[in-house]
Scaffold this motif. Structure first.
Motif: not given
Lengths: 439, 439
Positions: A212-213, A219-221, A226-228, A240-241
């Motif tokens: 979560q951090a 930020g989600e891709a 950048a967070f994939t 939900d990722i």
């Protein structure tokens, strides 16, 4: 209204009073395990495989730290788990890498009926010998929960006896450290990075916090961040990722062990990927070339492999290996800028920044950040008793034959010495650089 | 089974969505307010007093940071509060300083029927002018909630818009900082220290956390530890720890304002303590000598005051003042080693350690640690928007006559300039050292 985040320190504090299952779901595991399981279920369902726990950091004497009764309780609890309706729905209905119904109905039926097979636990020389034996598609699912259980029981053992506020401050320090890493990563333009930290995480709740951090900090891709995603299916489902992963060493190791000639042995790694090729396309066509040496693997690879989406670099010198892969693609008439290179070996921020600076733009770079994302408590308790250590759970035999892994770092080689020597000859592995195991 | 600690960051995050009362109890106030209230209720119940908020750090423009509607909502909520049955029971039944029934039945009846009087709120020059006027025993209870509300609304205003994990890390850093302070204090042999941080706390939950951290990190004084208790009655009740406090400047300020001659004015501070002497003994006989200058106060003090338990040093140079008090006791034939010296002015760890080293053993030393215990977020957000600032709420008039406070630091003086000059003459206050206000 946001639901309150769990107070990790309080939970840890409560461990002194009651049993708190570490693994609470069959999908609290890496996504690639399920992908590989489906492939094995289709192609090699009847192979009998033995998985064994190997502690590559013998100075951490697990059997002295962890109570055998507690370990058995945790392992027994995993054997009671089965896929829930919600988990099944998520696996059947979700989109992975933009593709629906990645899991076939026959495989889902198998998974819905699955209970994990028995385990064999013995103590020897201050270590636990933990072994799982049975049909490959069943035993292979023990790897991640077994590792996560041992890692977390070790954390709990070290934390036991600490005061509640001492614990809060411990987690405060670890949070601060991770957030500083994330702030550094945020500076890297075009970064793409995923959580690969399930197996050697400090604890489930801590991994969940770390994910979560990353989600908030990078930020989600899907929204330009950048967070994939995460390799952990349970966290991916709950938060939900995106669930992330492809394949691992156990496939070539078992395929290789089952061959009856040097020629067949030499072809085994490609045979694995031929099976994979039939099942998957796009982002799932990522090869892991280092099982028996990356250079030999690439040199002998059939041309259709050069057409694959990318490569995962999991041992050896990552710069040299990536440069070698780039030259290899060029020699096969491929444009490296279209290729994905996933780094996943013992990463931390400085190395991520270095590799990103060197390769971003020349190839599509991505990172699978593991232990030092989800288990960096180095230096935070006296005696450094929470420092991560190198625990693995590997396929050691298939149909009674020992398996071998060489990798690009002799420190990571597994298998009987004579067989290692034989494999080195068959795969024409020259001198290898010995690299200390970070984690 | 321990109840889960509240997740502060999540609560702060939720402030964006709903009204969250800052003051939820009439006893979320300093213990000495109730002690003084009882004294006033007995001795001067009919005096009409005006309390006013004074921001001694004008660079913090509260009226630009804090929404007026939100401020009114919070203040209105306090006016809806009344003493609960449990709070009343605790006040009636508890032992304070080893004494039962510290609060008389007639005072408890008054308190049980009390609702706080109206407030007057205006905006001027980027600041709020917040005034409370009414019978002294009623308006005096506005001081602490008014300060705590403004401090916490300011925290919320600065934190609004921060992400949830950014917030968690902010609190993680603040927790780490406080714990490091506690680890330093733990080294001080024979230390005695209490929480005096209600009025300028970052937030209620944060003060509650700080108190518990002190409790665990230093140990409770009743069990040989260094932590003697908290000034906050609500936290003392909920956490089952000692409520701490004696008296404050408002008593001599109001008594002084009501006098009609210089002779009576000169005696006013002693008159306050004579009333106090009748009501209390032991640890509650602690004088606060600095309202009109410590030296003059001690020089002119009647002998029965030298028999009191101790002194609280709340302004000026603490070393010089404590040395002066020691010499004063000696000159009155008292043994300073039997006397209590409570330091309470803008303390942080370095000064606590210095004062402890210098005075422990020579007198009985105790510390009331305020703002830098419960509100040290210095440097933790951009622009240092959470740095503590010097907000006070003072009795400014009594029966229509302005009050004056001089203190041992001219920066802390309050009142009309001509009256300050007059008081300085009456109390024979010589040159004073100007000391920057930490908080």
């Amino acid at each position: 209204m946001i639901t309150p985040a769990v107070d990790i320190a309080t939970r840890v504090y409560n461990h002194a009073w009651k049993i708190d299952p570490i693994i609470r779901s069959l999908i609290d595991t890496d996504f690639y395990k399920l992908l590989m399981c489906q492939s094995v279920f289709r192609n090699r369902p009847d192979v009998n495989v033995t998985f064994s726990l190997i502690n590559r950091t013998p100075s951490v004497r697990l059997a002295e730290l962890i109570d055998e009764g507690e370990l058995r309780e945790q392992l027994d609890h995993v054997r009671d788990l089965s896929l829930t309706r919600g988990e099944s729905t998520w696996l059947r209905g979700n989109t992975f890498y933009g593709k629906r119904q990645m899991f076939r109905p026959d495989f889902m039926e198998f998974l819905e009926g699955l209970r994990l097979p028995p385990y064999i636990l013995e103590k020897r020389d201050g270590q636990y010998e933990l072994t799982f034996e049975g049909p490959w598609p069943e035993v292979m699912l023990w790897e991640i929960p077994a590792l996560a259980i041992l890692m977390e029981l070790r954390s709990r053992a070290v934390l036991k006896g600490m005061g509640r506020f001492e614990l809060q401050v411990l987690y405060a320090r670890a949070m601060t450290r991770l957030w500083e890493k994330i702030e550094t990563l945020r500076q890297l333009d075009g970064l793409r990075i995923a959580d690969f930290g399930t197996r050697r995480r400090h604890s489930f709740l801590w991994q969940d916090w770390c994910v979560q951090a990353m989600q908030e900090g990078l930020g989600e891709a899907s929204q330009g961040g950048a967070f994939t995603g995460t390799s952990n299916c349970l966290i991916a489902m709950r938060r939900d990722i995106e669930a992330i992963g492809t394949n691992a060493h156990e496939l070539p190791m078992v395929y290789a062990a089952l061959t009856d000639s040097d020629a067949a042995l030499r072809q085994a790694p490609y045979r694995v990927l031929a099976d994979w090729h039939e099942e998957h396309d796009g982002n799932l066509r990522v090869m892991l070339p280092d099982t028996y040496g990356t250079r030999g693997f690439l040199n002998g690879a059939p041309d259709w492999l050069a057409g694959w989406t990318g490569i995962r670099i999991d041992s050896g010198d990552p710069v040299a290996t990536a440069e070698y892969a780039i030259r290899w693609w060029q020699s096969r008439g491929e444009d490296p800028r279209e290729k994905l290179v996933i780094f996943s070996d013992g990463l931390d921020v400085a190395e991520i920044a270095m590799l990103h600076a060197r390769f971003n733009g020349r190839v599509k770079v991505s990172f699978g950040w593991g232990t030092l994302l989800t288990n960096d408590f180095r230096g935070l308790v006296q005696g450094d008793g929470l420092a991560p250590f190198s625990l693995v759970c590997k396929a050691v035999a298939a149909n009674g034959r020992p398996t071998v892994k060489l990798s690009d770092n002799p420190e990571k080689a597994t298998g009987p010495a004579d067989l290692i020597a034989h494999y080195r000859k068959v795969f024409d592995v020259g001198p290898q650089e010995r690299r200390a195991l970070a984690v």
